[in-house]
Scaffold this active site. Structure first.
Site, PDB file in Angstrom:
ATOM      1  CE1 TYR A   2     -14.169   4.017  -7.920  1.00 35.71           C
ATOM      2  CE2 TYR A   2     -16.478   3.612  -8.389  1.00 35.71           C
ATOM      3  CZ  TYR A   2     -15.295   3.117  -7.843  1.00 35.71           C
ATOM      4  OH  TYR A   2     -15.211   1.830  -7.278  1.00 35.71           O
ATOM      5  CG  ASP A  46      -2.212   0.777   0.976  1.00 37.78           C
ATOM      6  OD1 ASP A  46      -3.301   0.243   1.072  1.00 37.78           O
ATOM      7  OD2 ASP A  46      -2.105   2.112   0.849  1.00 37.78           O
ATOM      8  NE  ARG A  98      -4.367   4.010   3.853  1.00 35.61           N
ATOM      9  CZ  ARG A  98      -5.297   3.021   4.573  1.00 35.61           C
ATOM     10  NH1 ARG A  98      -5.189   3.367   5.823  1.00 35.61           N
ATOM     11  NH2 ARG A  98      -5.950   2.239   3.968  1.00 35.61           N
ATOM     12  CE  LYS A 130     -12.904   1.065 -10.062  1.00 38.83           C
ATOM     13  NZ  LYS A 130     -11.702   0.409  -9.654  1.00 38.83           N
TER      14      LYS A 130
END
Ligand SMILES: NC(=O)c1ccc[n+]([C@@H]2O[C@H](COP(=O)([O-])OP(=O)(O)OC[C@H]3O[C@@H](n4cnc5c(N)ncnc54)[C@H](O)[C@@H]3O)[C@@H](O)[C@H]2O)c1
Length: 321
Positions: free
Chosen positions: A143, A35, A37, A147
């Site tokens: 989004y 990740d 993060r 997608k």
């Protein structure tokens, strides 16, 4: 499934449940979680490798894929619908730039790739009821644009380079472990926490907003079963409609009220998320997934509600029983 497996965006709502399931099935050392993060070691998934990986940095993806000799990538890193509407430029860079770089590394290293699409890949022009597998896809959100573009790009890599790309169009995912990441269907998770903690919930969608939803154990099952499916049987690849249950905030609240005495719901509608929800289908036709790789969900609304409440109460301790 070809191992070892790399999971990007592994600390998110889906990754944090997919990684333990993959490790249980294939062995902890066969699944590399990653990740952008960092979290304290104690909050990671126990045994098994973790890498700091920004999916927009191709060299770094390549380094990790080569070091572990990765056979399959579950590419989950993305910005979700509500966040992507706030930061459309960043969403394009992460969702499309990240996917392109993952596909390029996979092409060079011959990895299989799973990429989750979404009901967000549809738009206001899509038939709303029993939305077909192959239909109009003209989304009006950033989004959704990423997608549907991602679905096309994954199919292109399959057709042009023979890459084993596969994906599903997930509805809203409900789970009790990690918090949701800023999607339009987050209310269906928040409502359970508020029900258990405060006995009431203020919903950001209208009472009659019907959307497709799925409980996390079924989402994890779909991701594993599709990647294990016989490629000979797959006529579609990116991405399969998968469905499990449809409900409105009103029907979900009524189901929760059967278990939480005195539970009440009221509404303060967020126009941005309501507009996104209004552009999405009510329910998907998932017959292609059922026929081509045997998709069949286990949880409906009553079973999911019971399990969610039991798990949240267990976490809170006996006082909440
Ligand atoms: N959760 C849902 O309801 C749902 C529904 C349909 C599709 N999906 C798709 O499933 C995937 C995972 O969703 P989620 O709910 O777990 O999302 P999430 O927001 O909870 O997690 C996404 C993770 O990606 C990481 N990330 C962000 N930018 C990154 C970068 N540049 N490099 C590496 N990692 C980065 C974040 O730190 C986060 O941990 C996404 O592609 C999403 O569009 C989710």
């Amino acid at each position: 499934m070809r191992t070892p497996i790399l999971v990007t965006g592994a600390l998110g709502q889906i990754g944090s449940e997919l990684v333990p399931a993959l490790r249980e099935r294939y062995g902890a050392d066969q699944v590399v979680a990653s990740d952008i993060r960092m979290v304290p070691r104690s909050e990671l998934f126990g045994e098994g490798p973790f890498e700091f990986l920004d999916c927009t940095r191709q060299k770094r993806i390549q380094e990790v894929v080569q070091r572990y000799r990765i056979g399959t990538v579950y590419h989950l890193a993305a910005l979700l619908s509500a966040v992507a509407e706030q930061k459309p430029q960043v969403a394009w860079e992460v969702n499309m730039g990240g996917l392109y770089r993952v596909l390029e590394v996979a092409r060079e290293s011959r990895c299989a790739v799973f990429v989750p699409s979404s009901i967000g890949a549809f738009g206001p022009g899509t038939p709303r009821r029993r939305t077909p597998q192959d239909t109009i896809q003209r989304p009006t959100t950033m989004y959704g644009v990423t997608k549907v573009s991602g679905e096309l790009l994954c199919d292109y890599y399959h057709l042009r380079f023979g890459l084993d790309t596969r994906g599903v169009r997930f509805p809203g995912i409900i789970s009790h472990s990690a918090p949701p990441g800023g999607g339009t269907t987050d209310y269906a998770v928040d409502i359970f926490h508020e029900a258990v903690h405060h006995g009431r919930y203020t919903c950001f969608l209208r009472a009659d907003t019907s959307l497709d939803m799925m409980y996390m154990p079924d989402a994890v099952k779909a991701m594993i079963e599709l990647m294990e499916a016989d490629p000979e049987r797959l006529r579609h690849r990116n991405a399969f409609n998968v469905a499990a249950m449809q409900f409105t905030p009103e029907t979900l609240a009524a189901e929760i009220a059967k278990h939480v005495e005195g539970f009440t719901i009221d509404y303060r509608v967020d126009p941005v998320r309501q507009a996104i929800a209004d552009s999405w289908p009510d329910s998907l036709d998932d017959s292609a997934a059922r026929e081509e790789w045997g998709w069949s969900p286990e949880y409906d609304l009553p079973a999911m509600t019971e399990d969610m409440l039991a798990n949240l109460r267990r976490k809170l301790g006996p006082a909440s029983e």
